[in-house]
Scaffold this active site. Structure first.
Site, PDB file in Angstrom:
ATOM      1  N   ASP A 131       0.540  -1.590   0.221  1.00 37.73           N
ATOM      2  CA  ASP A 131      -0.142  -0.107  -0.098  1.00 37.73           C
ATOM      3  C   ASP A 131       0.853   1.216  -0.368  1.00 37.73           C
ATOM      4  OD1 ASP A 131      -2.366   1.376   0.041  1.00 37.73           O
ATOM      5  OD2 ASP A 131      -3.009   0.681   1.768  1.00 37.73           O
ATOM      6  N   GLU A 140       3.255   6.508  -2.685  1.00 34.73           N
ATOM      7  CA  GLU A 140       3.522   7.802  -4.036  1.00 34.73           C
ATOM      8  C   GLU A 140       3.642   8.993  -3.468  1.00 34.73           C
ATOM      9  OE1 GLU A 140      -0.856   5.231  -3.660  1.00 34.73           O
ATOM     10  OE2 GLU A 140       0.631   6.308  -2.247  1.00 34.73           O
ATOM     11  N   ASP A 158      -8.408   4.149  -3.692  1.00 30.88           N
ATOM     12  CA  ASP A 158      -9.813   4.288  -2.829  1.00 30.88           C
ATOM     13  C   ASP A 158     -11.504   5.103  -3.158  1.00 30.88           C
ATOM     14  OD1 ASP A 158      -7.775   3.461  -1.014  1.00 30.88           O
ATOM     15  OD2 ASP A 158      -7.099   5.229  -0.298  1.00 30.88           O
TER      16      ASP A 158
END
Length: 799
Positions: free
Chosen positions: A477, A480, A541
């Site tokens: 996860d 970024e 998401d």
């Protein structure tokens, strides 16, 4: 704390966590921490100096190396009828001493030939004193050069190279590089200042900018766009599918949703409907203006001080094959990964994990993976690679028991460590994190520096311990937010490392997984060029709305057109409890993508919705599990050819103009056309490419063109190309329990069709096998069985 209280507490916390970002998430185009960097602004700043590529100053046809002369320009302003006009004008040198600096610099240019379809063009804006010897983005570190595949000829005004698939012309003055297909059609060309003499719109040709602020330079590679040309790709982009008329910023970003312009998975690659693709071989921020400012100009604003561009000639399949030959094809994931993944935010305990596993089998929901998200640590989100002993008294035994029942375990983790994390002091003591210019941390958190081999060794050791305990796969996860101004072990700043960070992160997890488990598999959110080598990636998401469901498809199609074979998304959306009507329609869409996971704000488990929903979910899931032989064979072929499992219609039908216009349906593999329901309706308009198509559920027959088609019992529309045999397997609750020795070929054929083919790839098989069946009376019989002794085939005419 008792589990019920913990769950209640978590729900309250998560309500706040999810609600706040919806109101206070990062605003695009705002100058805040980790806001995407738009390089195009530097090319519009009249304080800067610009250098236009003017003429080929020298060239050696044998080596493909030469030089380009650049002319110096500055923007000049002029007031005209109450408008302030601005256009570039020739400028004299402003450096002192005047004898030391070139007014019109002559700089290197090079052309290489990677294959008979792939051309590489390199230019620089200044000397390169620290060139990279190897690139992480290229599968072999370097690109091959095969000039022998292209025949050179001197032509009037320049030079020409020709292969069996295309032609490249290099014109001396004005300097142009023109790329043609094998039939002589111009695909694209560099743009020179003289190409804009017929317009009042000030547009930059192929050039570079020198910033007034710090004398840094960036390239602006300008190429032509032709009328009706369409552009696709650029990674997992959720905006309009066709990028023509858009400005796309390629900067890895926590997009905080899937209905905005920023991307978790930007890829510096795109393809054109004219028959070419482009890979911008850079990790700096890149902005591409696909005719948004000036409709005939494709402006690639590259943060780097050089331009390294690969052009691929051919149809979409050719382009994807060539691009993934260069940057890598996806590894083939294990069979169980194609099963259903059950998740939510989050399962907090061994007790919850066992209860979910029990209920999945109780309610007969075929499943292969149970995912534990942020709650398996002592403190939620505080990733320290240790199961909370109070809630997971024997995690190793839990995972062993689950595996016996056909469940693999996936664990969440991330590469950021808060100061309260028990691992924070060790990370700092061992210098494993990205530093700032002073040697401190750029952020409050420590961000692992994956350009440091010692960091990778430390990190992989943490994962290995969990693999040894029984974990099957990790959710990779975030990734970024690598500091743009950070100083990395590689010696470069985040200007070059930020976009590379997801690739380094993906690679580190995939390689330890391969070493310890024997397969390459991750579940990642962020990417860069080359990340496709390390499947798989999911869509971020998403909102729990019809619009998000539609955007998710566009993002997945765009990522597939950027070299990624495998992709998934959170079925039903992520951010809030999924409304039942949306979750019902989203489920079969998810079941007909390469991988499928339900995840997000609880509840997610289908038995916690209505009885009708549970039955509908089960039917969609059963459909996927019975289709596993088709899915598995298509996956294998996709991984070998660099094709997406979920592909745009024009990948298979490039000569069908209508196929280039559709972005709300897709091909699942080569033979199944899927049209999800994005509204609460029972039918929708569906475009069918050339040929005859047969409804998978109702068996109705349709010809090419537009049709209003009603969904079947499972709320989705699925059609099979006439003459296709779809392999099915007996239903099992886990791929572990599937019997591959007995397969059924369901033949989708119109009355006039006399033969059909199926593709089959067995677990542990060597190659995809093609099975042919011929019509005999009222059924079809297998002509020959190349898998004789391994599996038998039963045939059914689906009519």
């Amino acid at each position: 704390m008792k589990n019920s209280k913990l769950t209640a507490l978590f729900s309250a916390v998560m309500f706040g966590f999810l609600a706040v970002p919806n109101a206070n998430a990062q605003i695009q185009n705002a100058d805040v921490l980790n806001a995407p960097i738009d390089i195009s602004k530097d090319f519009q700043n009249y304080l800067n100096t610009f250098y236009f590529a003017d003429e080929l100053a020298s060239f050696d046809p044998a080596t493909g190396k030469g030089t380009i002369k650049y002319l110096r320009y500055n923007y000049k302003t002029r007031q005209a009828f109450n408008n302030m006009m601005m256009k570039p004008d020739v400028e004299k040198a402003n450096e002192f001493p005047t004898t030391e600096y070139a007014e019109s610099p002559v700089l290197p240019f090079e052309i290489q030939f990677v294959s008979d379809r792939t051309v590489r063009i390199k230019t620089t804006s200044g000397p390169q004193f620290h060139p990279q010897k190897e690139s992480l983005m290229l599968v072999d570190g370097v690109a091959p050069n095969h000039p022998e595949l292209w025949k050179y000829a001197k032509i009037e005004g320049g030079h020409s190279y020709t292969s069996k698939h295309g032609k490249v012309e290099i014109l001396t003055k004005p300097w142009h590089v023109k790329i043609y297909d094998e039939k002589g059609k111009l695909l694209t060309s560099t743009l020179h200042d003289t190409d804009f003499k017929n317009t009042y719109t000030p547009t930059l040709p192929f050039s570079y900018v020198r910033r007034n602020s710090d004398y840094s330079r960036s390239m602006g590679a300008a190429f032509s766009l032709e009328p009706d040309e369409k552009i696709f790709g650029c990674g997992e982009s959720f905006t309009q599918f066709n990028k023509r008329g858009q400005k796309v910023v390629l900067w890895t970003d926590d997009a905080n949703g899937i209905q905005n312009e920023t991307m978790y998975k930007p890829i510096p690659f795109y393809m054109s409907s004219r028959g070419y693709g482009v890979f911008m071989h850079h990790s700096t921020p890149i902005t591409v203006d696909f005719g948004k400012y000036f409709s005939s100009a494709n402006e690639m604003y590259i943060g780097d001080d050089e331009a390294d561009l690969f052009f691929f000639i051919g149809e979409p399949k050719d382009i994807l094959d060539q691009y993934t030959n260069l940057t890598g094809k996806a590894a083939m994931p294990p069979l169980w990964s194609f099963g259903f993944w059950m998740s939510r935010i989050t399962y907090f305990s061994e007790k919850e994990g066992r209860e979910v596993a029990r209920d999945l089998r109780k309610y007969k929901i075929p499943t292969d993976v149970i995912h534990f998200d942020t709650g398996w640590f002592d403190v939620d989100w505080r990733n320290n690679y240790e199961f909370a002993k109070s809630r997971f008294p024997d995690a190793t035994k839990m995972m062993s028991d689950l595996k016996k029942d056909g469940f693999q375990v996936c664990l969440w983790q991330l590469p950021y460590f808060t100061p309260k994390n028990t691992l924070f002091p060790e990370i700092m003591d061992k210098n494993l994190a990205v530093r700032d210019r002073k040697g401190n941390l750029p952020y409050e958190d420590a961000v692992l520096d994956f350009s440091n081999p010692e960091t990778i060794t430390w990190y992989q050791g943490k994962l290995k311990k969990l693999f040894d305990e029984g974990v099957a796969v990790f959710k990779v996860d975030f990734g970024e937010a690598a500091p743009p101004d950070g100083i990395y072990h590689s010696g470069r700043t985040g200007f070059y490392e930020h976009n590379l960070y997801p690739l380094r992160y993906n690679k580190a997890v995939a390689e330890i997984t391969q070493k310890e488990k024997g397969y390459t598999l991750i579940w990642a959110r962020s990417t860069w060029a080359g990340s496709q080598r390390y499947p798989l990636h999911w869509g971020g998401d998403s909102e729990t709305t019809n619009g998000a469901m539609s955007a998710e498809l566009r993002g997945g199609l765009s990522l597939g057109l950027s070299g990624f074979s495998f992709w998934s998304h959170d079925v039903g959306g992520f951010a809030t409890k999924s409304p039942e009507n949306i979750y019902r329609r989203w489920t079969p869409f998810g079941m007909l993508t390469s991988h499928v996971r339900s995840h997000g704000e609880p509840p997610r488990e289908p038995w916690l919705y209505s009885k009708d929903f549970l039955e509908g979910f089960r039917k969609a899931d059963n459909m996927r599990y019975e289709l596993m032989p088709y899915i598995y064979a298509q996956a294998k072929e996709s991984s070998q050819k660099g094709l997406p499992m979920m592909r745009a219609l024009f990948v298979e039908y490039p000569n069908d103009p209508g196929a280039w216009l559709v972005d709300n349906q897709y091909l699942f593999g080569s033979s199944m056309l899927v049209a999800p329901l994005f509204e609460e309706v029972e039918e929708r308009d569906v475009y069918l490419p050339e040929g005859t198509w047969i409804d998978y559920q109702t068996k109705k027959v349709y010809q090419s063109g537009w049709h209003k088609i009603k969904a079947g019992e499972v709320p989705i529309i699925v059609l099979i190309k006439d003459g296709t045999a779809i392999p099915h397997i007996g239903l099992a609750q886990s791929t572990k329990n599937m019997d591959w020795s007995k397969l059924t070929l369901k033949v989708y054929a119109s009355d006039k069709t006399t033969s059909a083919t199926a593709k089959v790839f067995l677990p542990e098989g060597d190659a995809v096998q093609e099975i042919k069946v011929n019509k005999t009376g009222n059924n079809f019989d297998v002509v020959a069985n190349p898998l004789n002794g391994k599996t038998t085939f039963k045939t059914e005419w689906a009519k």
